[in-house]
Design a protein around this motif. Structure first.
Motif, PDB file in Angstrom:
ATOM      1  N   GLU A 120       0.913  -1.131   0.151  1.00 37.31           N
ATOM      2  CA  GLU A 120       0.063   0.085  -0.202  1.00 37.31           C
ATOM      3  C   GLU A 120       0.918   1.100   0.045  1.00 37.31           C
ATOM      4  O   GLU A 120       0.923   1.963   1.089  1.00 37.31           O
ATOM      5  N   ARG A 121       1.670   1.385  -1.106  1.00 40.32           N
ATOM      6  CA  ARG A 121       2.603   2.376  -1.192  1.00 40.32           C
ATOM      7  C   ARG A 121       2.186   3.913  -0.853  1.00 40.32           C
ATOM      8  O   ARG A 121       2.692   4.602  -0.103  1.00 40.32           O
ATOM      9  N   GLU A 122       1.082   4.023  -1.371  1.00 40.85           N
ATOM     10  CA  GLU A 122       0.669   5.441  -1.156  1.00 40.85           C
ATOM     11  C   GLU A 122       0.228   5.750   0.322  1.00 40.85           C
ATOM     12  O   GLU A 122       0.362   6.831   0.976  1.00 40.85           O
ATOM     13  N   LYS A 123      -0.314   4.940   1.002  1.00 38.92           N
ATOM     14  CA  LYS A 123      -0.643   4.946   2.252  1.00 38.92           C
ATOM     15  C   LYS A 123       0.452   4.943   3.286  1.00 38.92           C
ATOM     16  O   LYS A 123       0.452   5.734   4.140  1.00 38.92           O
ATOM     17  N   TYR A 124       1.536   4.458   2.758  1.00 36.28           N
ATOM     18  CA  TYR A 124       2.851   4.078   3.572  1.00 36.28           C
ATOM     19  C   TYR A 124       3.531   5.629   3.374  1.00 36.28           C
ATOM     20  O   TYR A 124       4.016   6.178   4.435  1.00 36.28           O
ATOM     21  N   GLU A 125       3.387   6.358   2.101  1.00 36.92           N
ATOM     22  CA  GLU A 125       3.974   7.573   2.078  1.00 36.92           C
ATOM     23  C   GLU A 125       3.145   8.658   2.672  1.00 36.92           C
ATOM     24  O   GLU A 125       4.061   9.319   3.479  1.00 36.92           O
ATOM     25  N   GLU A 126       1.931   8.620   2.994  1.00 31.79           N
ATOM     26  CA  GLU A 126       1.029   9.418   3.806  1.00 31.79           C
ATOM     27  C   GLU A 126       1.599   9.163   5.301  1.00 31.79           C
ATOM     28  O   GLU A 126       1.911  10.061   6.135  1.00 31.79           O
ATOM     29  N   PHE A 127       1.645   7.954   5.691  1.00 29.07           N
ATOM     30  CA  PHE A 127       2.299   7.592   6.971  1.00 29.07           C
ATOM     31  C   PHE A 127       3.431   8.104   7.186  1.00 29.07           C
ATOM     32  O   PHE A 127       3.785   8.851   8.226  1.00 29.07           O
ATOM     33  N   TYR A 128       4.422   8.050   6.153  1.00 29.22           N
ATOM     34  CA  TYR A 128       5.833   8.598   6.384  1.00 29.22           C
ATOM     35  C   TYR A 128       5.919  10.007   6.495  1.00 29.22           C
ATOM     36  O   TYR A 128       6.873  10.525   7.279  1.00 29.22           O
ATOM     37  N   LYS A 129       5.091  10.642   5.935  1.00 28.68           N
ATOM     38  CA  LYS A 129       5.445  12.096   6.030  1.00 28.68           C
ATOM     39  C   LYS A 129       5.059  12.634   7.397  1.00 28.68           C
ATOM     40  O   LYS A 129       5.537  13.467   7.869  1.00 28.68           O
ATOM     41  N   SER A 130       4.243  11.949   8.040  1.00 28.35           N
ATOM     42  CA  SER A 130       3.745  12.276   9.451  1.00 28.35           C
ATOM     43  C   SER A 130       4.836  11.600  10.499  1.00 28.35           C
ATOM     44  O   SER A 130       5.234  12.378  11.371  1.00 28.35           O
ATOM     45  N   PHE A 131       5.367  10.471  10.165  1.00 24.92           N
ATOM     46  CA  PHE A 131       6.042   9.861  11.197  1.00 24.92           C
ATOM     47  C   PHE A 131       7.206   9.331  10.851  1.00 24.92           C
ATOM     48  O   PHE A 131       8.035   8.902  11.667  1.00 24.92           O
ATOM     49  N   GLY A 132       7.717   9.759   9.605  1.00 21.08           N
ATOM     50  CA  GLY A 132       9.014   9.100   9.110  1.00 21.08           C
ATOM     51  C   GLY A 132      10.269   9.675   9.916  1.00 21.08           C
ATOM     52  O   GLY A 132      10.997   9.086  10.389  1.00 21.08           O
ATOM     53  N   ARG A 133      10.143  11.021  10.481  1.00 19.00           N
ATOM     54  CA  ARG A 133      11.229  11.550  11.420  1.00 19.00           C
ATOM     55  C   ARG A 133      11.458  10.622  12.700  1.00 19.00           C
ATOM     56  O   ARG A 133      12.294  10.546  12.970  1.00 19.00           O
ATOM     57  N   GLN A 134      10.383  10.340  13.061  1.00 14.85           N
ATOM     58  CA  GLN A 134      10.353   9.445  14.290  1.00 14.85           C
ATOM     59  C   GLN A 134      11.499   8.158  13.966  1.00 14.85           C
ATOM     60  O   GLN A 134      12.085   7.632  14.912  1.00 14.85           O
ATOM     61  N   LEU A 135      10.748   7.739  12.896  1.00 17.10           N
ATOM     62  CA  LEU A 135      11.836   6.275  12.306  1.00 17.10           C
ATOM     63  C   LEU A 135      13.322   6.769  12.201  1.00 17.10           C
ATOM     64  O   LEU A 135      14.189   5.775  12.957  1.00 17.10           O
ATOM     65  N   LYS A 136      13.578   7.855  11.439  1.00 24.70           N
ATOM     66  CA  LYS A 136      14.998   7.979  11.210  1.00 24.70           C
ATOM     67  C   LYS A 136      15.566   8.478  12.910  1.00 24.70           C
ATOM     68  O   LYS A 136      16.637   8.083  13.009  1.00 24.70           O
ATOM     69  N   TYR A 137      14.827   8.959  13.500  1.00 27.78           N
ATOM     70  CA  TYR A 137      15.289   9.078  14.945  1.00 27.78           C
ATOM     71  C   TYR A 137      15.762   7.797  15.726  1.00 27.78           C
ATOM     72  O   TYR A 137      16.583   8.000  16.360  1.00 27.78           O
TER      73      TYR A 137
END
Ligand code: ADP
Ligand code: MG
Length: 624
Positions: free
Chosen positions: A372-389
Motif C-alpha cells: 500500500e505504497r501511497e498509504k505508507y508515504e502518507e504515514f511516512y510524511k507524519s512519522f518518518g522523522r520518528q523512524l529516522k530518529y
C-alpha cells in the motif's frame, strides 16, 4: 457487638487510604466492580465442577445504585459471596497482590502515589466513604453477614438476613470538601462515564436505574420522569471479537470513541495471541501526528487491560520510542489487575508482549510499504522523522530493525524511495549511495555539488530533515553500500580525482594564495571536477559535514563546531581566467575575489556569511 481490629499492615494502608491526597479517587469504582466480576467468575467456575449449581446467565449481574438523599452508593453482585470467615480474612487483611514491603517507611508517609503503584482493591473505597458496609451471603450458605467499618480503628461483623447469594457493598459517601466534590460519586451521569471509562468490557452486565423523561400521556408539552434499567457497559470488547466479524468501520468507530485520533486511522492491526503470554491487541497507526507529537509533552503508550479491566491508560513500556505514534490497547489475562507500576516494568510477560508488539508493528509497516505504497508515504510524511530518529538514537541499536522502513526523496524518481529501491537501481560502476543535504528539495536541486552525479546519471537521495545525515552516519552502510555526501572530498571517481589532483598541482601557487587570502576559513582550495556550470562550491573533509555543522550550531549546547571546508574551483569556468589574471597582476583583487567566491559558496550551502557588509561592498566594487 465487639469491634475487631485490622491487622497492623492493613491498618497502616487503610490509614493512608483515608487520608490520601491521591487525586485519582475515582478508581474505587473500578476496583469494586472488578471484585464483583471476579466473584461472578467464581460462581461460574463452581457451576462447571459442581452439578448442584447451575449458572443461569440472566441471574448474574452487577448493580449500581446511587442514593443522593442518604449519600450512599451501593454496588450489588450476585457472585459467590463471602462466609463470615472470608469476610474477616479477605477484607481484614491487605490484598495479597500488593505488598507494603516494597516501600520503606518514609516513602509510605509521603504516600502520594501509593494507589497508582499498588492497586489496593477493596480498601480504595475508603478514599470516598466514611463508612463501608458489606453484606454478603456465600454460595453454599443460608446465613448472611454484615461487615462494617468506619476506617482504620477496626470493623464489626454481625448476622443478618439476606435473600439472595452474593454481596452488597454500601458506601456512605463523604461530604464535599474544598478540594474534592464527592457528590460526583452519587451522580448518575458521572457514574455512567466512570463505568464506560474503566469497566466497559466487564463480561457481566452492570445495571443502573436511570432517570429518563417522556411526554406525559395525553399531553403534548408536559414531561414526566420515569426510571428505566440500563446496562452501562458494552460487555464484549471489540478486541475479543473475531476479526472476521468486524469491518473497517468498526475499527474506525472504536478509534474515534477512544479519542485515539481525529480522523480515521491509517491502519488497524488486530491480533489474538496464545502462548507464552496470551493477549488480545488492537493497534492503530494514526492518520496524522498529534499536534504535540514532536514535543516533550507527548506521552506514548498503550492502554493496558487485565482481563477486560483497564489498569493503565498509557503503558509506555509496551512501545519502543521509535513506534511511539502507535495507539491502541493490550488486554491480557496474564497480567494481574493489581500489579504495581514498579513490578509491571520488570514483568516478564509484559516484556514478552512488548517485544511481540514491536515485531508486529514492524511487519505491518513493511507490508504497508510493499502493498500500500501511497498509504505508507502518507504515514511516512507524519512519522518518518520518528523512524529516522529511531535509527540514530540508542547508539544505533535499532538500526537493523528500522533501515527498511526509512525513505528519502529521490533526484531521479522525484518522490520518496526506500534504501532497498535505491540500491536495486544502482549502476554497475556506482560505488556509493549518494545523498545531498539542504533545507528543502528545491534548494538541494540547485546545489552545484550535485551536477557531476546528475551528469553521470546517478540517483541522489535528498536529505531535508536535520536528523537525516545523523541517522545515516549511524547506519554507515546499507547492503554493503556506503553512503556518500555529494559534498564529500572523495566521490569515488578515480579518473576525475586524478585530473583534479593534477590541475591543483599545476596551479598550486595560485590556490595557496587564495587559501591565504581566506585566512584559515578553508583547509584547502583546489580544482574541482564535480562542477559543470557553477564556478565554485564548498566540500568537506572528515566526519563532520557542513550540514551537520549547521544543525549542531543551532542546538543550545551545540558549541561552535566547524566542519573542515574545502573551496573547489571550476577550472573550466570563465571566472577561473579572471582569478588567474588577478593572481598575476593584482594581489589585492585576488584577495577580494577569493572572499567573494567563498561567500557565494556559503550562500549556496545555506550558511550565513560572516561579514555581509564587506561582501556587498566587494560586489559593488566589481560592478564599477
Ligand atoms: P484482590 O481483588 O486483588 O484480591 P481486593 O482488596 O480487591 O483484592 O479484594 C480482597 C478480597 O476480598 C478478594 O480477593 C475477594 O476474595 C474478596 N472480595 C472482595 N469483594 C468481593 C465480592 N464482591 N464478592 C466476593 N468476594 C469479594
Ligand atoms: Mg480486587
Amino acid at each position: 457487638m465487639a469491634m475487631k481490629e485490622f491487622q497492623a499492615e492493613s491498618k497502616r494502608l487503610l490509614d493512608l487510604m483515608i487520608h490520601s491526597i491521591y487525586t485519582n479517587k475515582e478508581i474505587f469504582l473500578r476496583e469494586l466492580i472488578s471484585n464483583a466480576s471476579d466473584a461472578i467468575d467464581k460462581s461460574y467456575y463452581r457451576s462447571l465442577v459442581d452439578n448442584n449449581i447451575t449458572f443461569n446467565k440472566e441471574d448474574f449481574y452487577i448493580r449500581i445504585t446511587p442514593d443522593k438523599e442518604n449519600r450512599t452508593l451501593t454496588i450489588i453482585d450476585t457472585g459467590i459471596g463471602m462466609t463470615r470467615e472470608e469476610l474477616e480474612n479477605n477484607l481484614g487483611t491487605i490484598a495479597k497482590s500488593g505488598s507494603l514491603a516494597f516501600k520503606n517507611e518514609n516513602e509510605l508517609k509521603e504516600g502520594v502515589d501509593i494507589i497508582g503503584q499498588f492497586g489496593v482493591g477493596f480498601y480504595s473505597s475508603f478514599m470516598v466513604s466514611d463508612v463501608v458496609t458489606v453484606k454478603s451471603r456465600a454460595i453454599d450458605s443460608k446465613e448472611a453477614y454484615k461487615w462494617e467499618s468506619k476506617g482504620a480503628e477496626g470493623y464489626e461483623i454481625e448476622s443478618i438476613e439476606k435473600e439472595i447469594v452474593g454481596t452488597e457493598i454500601i458506601l456512605k459517601i463523604k461530604e464535599n470538601t474544598e478540594d474534592e466534590n464527592y457528590d460526583d460519586y452519587l451522580d448518575e451521569y458521572r457514574l455512567k462515564s466512570l463505568v464506560k471509562k474503566y469497566s466497559d468490557f466487564i463480561k457481566y452486565p452492570i445495571k443502573m436505574m436511570v432517570k429518563k423523561s417522556k411526554l406525559k400521556e395525553g399531553s403534548e408539552k408536559e414531561y414526566e420522569d420515569y426510571f428505566e434499567d440500563e446496562i452501562l457497559n458494552s460487555m464484549v470488547p471489540i478486541w475479543r471479537k473475531n476479526k472476521n466479524e468486524l469491518k473497517t468501520e468498526d475499527y474506525d468507530q472504536f478509534y474515534i470513541d477512544k479519542h485515539f485520533g481525529f480522523g480515521k486511522p491509517l491502519k488497524a492491526i488486530h491480533a489474538s495471541v496464545e502462548g507464552m503470554a496470551s493477549y488480545n491487541t488492537i493497534l492503530f497507526i494514526p492518520d496524522k501526528a498529534p499536534y504535540d507529537f514532536y514535543t516533550k509533552e507527548f506521552e506514548k503508550g498503550l492502554e493496558l487491560y487485565s482481563n477486560g479491566v483497564l489498569i493503565m491508560e498509557k503503558c509506555a513500556d509496551l512501545l519502543p520510542d521509535y513506534f511511539s505514534f502507535v495507539q491502541g490497547l493490550v488486554d491480557s489475562a496474564d497480567i494481574s489487575l493489581n500489579i504495581s507500576r514498579e513490578l509491571l516494568q520488570q514483568d516478564k510477560q509484559l516484556k514478552f508482549i512488548a517485544k511481540r508488539i514491536k515485531d508486529k508493528i514492524k511487519n505491518e509497516l513493511e507490508l504497508m510499504l510493499k502493498n500500500e505504497r501511497e498509504k505508507y508515504e502518507e504515514f511516512y510524511k507524519s512519522f518518518g522523522r520518528q523512524l529516522k530518529y529511531g535509527v540514530y538514537s540508542e547508539f544505533g541499536m535499532n538500526k537493523d530493525a528500522l533501515q527498511d522502513l526509512i525513505m528519502f526523496y529521490s533526484s531521479t524518481e522525484k518522490k520518496l524511495v526506500s534504501l532497498d529501491e535505491y540500491v536495486s537501481r544502482m549502476k554497475e560502476e556506482q560505488k556509493f549511495i549518494y545523498y545531498a543535504t539542504g533545507e528543502n528539495v528545491e534548494k538541494i536541486e540547485k546545489l552545484p555539488q550535485t551536477e557531476i552525479l546528475k551528469d553521470k546519471g546517478f540517483e541522489i537521495l535528498y536529505f531535508t530533515d536535520d536528523i537525516d545525515e545523523f541517522a545515516i552516519k549511524m547506519l554507515m552502510k546499507y547492503k554493503e553500500k556506503e553512503f556518500k555526501s555529494v559534498s564529500s572530498g572523495d566521490l569515488g571517481f578515480e579518473a576525475d580525482e586524478k585530473e583534479s589532483k593534477k590541475e591543483t598541482e599545476e596551479n598550486k601557487e595560485l590556490f595557496d594564495s587564495m587559501k591565504d587570502a581566506l585566512n584559515g576559513k578553508v583547509k584547502e582550495v583546489r580544482a574541482s571536477k564535480r562542477l559543470k556550470s557553477h564556478p565554485v562550491c564548498l566540500t568537506n573533509e572528515g566526519e563532520l559535514s557542513i550540514e551537520m555543522e549547521k544543525v549542531l550550531n543551532t542546538m543550545p549546547n551545540g558549541g561552535n563546531v566547524k566542519a573542515d571546508k574545502v573551496l573547489e574551483i571550476n577550472t573550466n569556468h570563465e571566472v577561473f581566467n579572471i582569478i588567474k589574471q588577478a593572481f598575476e597582476g593584482d594581489k589585492d583583487k585576488l584577495k577580494m575575489l577569493s572572499n567573494l567566491l567563498y561567500n557565494q559558496a556559503l550562500l549556496i550551502e545555506g550558511l550565513s556569511i560572516e561579514d555581509p557588509v564587506q561582501y556587498a561592498n566587494d560586489v559593488c566594487r566589481l560592478l564599477k
